[in-house]
Design an enzyme around this catalytic site. Structure first.
Site, PDB file in Angstrom:
ATOM      1  N   SER A  39       0.713  -1.179  -0.104  1.00 43.55           N
ATOM      2  CA  SER A  39      -0.360   0.235   0.672  1.00 43.55           C
ATOM      3  C   SER A  39       0.835   0.946   0.153  1.00 43.55           C
ATOM      4  CB  SER A  39      -0.726   0.372   1.232  1.00 43.55           C
ATOM      5  OG  SER A  39      -0.223  -0.088   2.410  1.00 43.55           O
ATOM      6  N   LYS A  82       0.681   4.667   6.887  1.00 40.78           N
ATOM      7  CA  LYS A  82      -0.050   6.096   5.511  1.00 40.78           C
ATOM      8  C   LYS A  82       0.613   6.988   6.072  1.00 40.78           C
ATOM      9  CE  LYS A  82      -2.825   2.337   4.784  1.00 40.78           C
ATOM     10  NZ  LYS A  82      -2.379   1.503   3.862  1.00 40.78           N
TER      11      LYS A  82
END
Length: 181
Positions: A39, A82
């Site tokens: 990701s 993230k």
């Protein structure tokens, strides 16, 4: 005999001091974490090891584009890595062309690996108003990231942020030290 005993006590004291210092560093200053998944590609890849800085956010607020680590609320010992896109008090929205808007203005950034597909906009298709302690986060590999665009992750509370990714350490397997199974 007295000299040997003093040497043993000195050595044990030294080892105890090293263990205490190590515990303090791991608990309050930094910790190692491994990247699991794609990701955050191309910035971070599966198997990368990171040192997470756990102390700087005690003195300053997280900033846009910082890469942070926070726990996944539905699975113990699982942490997400993230990038911060939206800051407290802002409104975030993503249009059908994949443009990210902060308070109605297009966000100028080049961290995303690709244009966000319409089916990956998620809940950000409608404006998301961030609270005073909330951050909107996304993975760099936008079409393959579970992040604030999904209800299962949602906005990240300030208190949930463990720290920021500080140093990337290449996997030990790259040096022939450790082999992945």
């Amino acid at each position: 005999m007295n000299k040997v005993m003093k040497e043993m006590i000195s050595t044990l004291s030294y080892l105890l001091g090293v263990l205490c210092l190590t515990w303090l560093v791991i608990t309050f200053v930094g910790q190692r974490t491994a990247v699991d998944g794609s990701s955050m590609e191309p910035m971070l890849t599966d198997g990368d090891n990171l040192i997470v800085d756990k102390i700087s956010y005690r003195f300053r607020d997280p900033e846009r584009f910082d890469i942070i680590v926070f726990p996944f609320k539905y699975q113990e010992n699982t942490y997400y890595i993230k990038r911060i896109i939206g800051l407290p008090g802002e409104t975030v929205q993503i249009d059908q062309q994949g443009n990210i808007y902060i308070d109605g203005e297009i966000l100028e950034e080049n961290y995303g690996r690709e244009i966000i597909r319409p089916d990956k906009i998620g809940i950000a298709a409608s404006p998301i108003e961030l609270g005073d302690d909330e951050y909107f986060v996304m993975g760099d590999n936008r079409n393959y990231s579970s992040d604030s665009r999904t209800e299962i992750v949602g906005n990240v509370k300030r208190d949930d942020i463990i720290g920021r990714a500080w140093v990337r350490i290449w996997p030990l397997a790259d040096f022939g030290i450790l082999k992945h199974q």
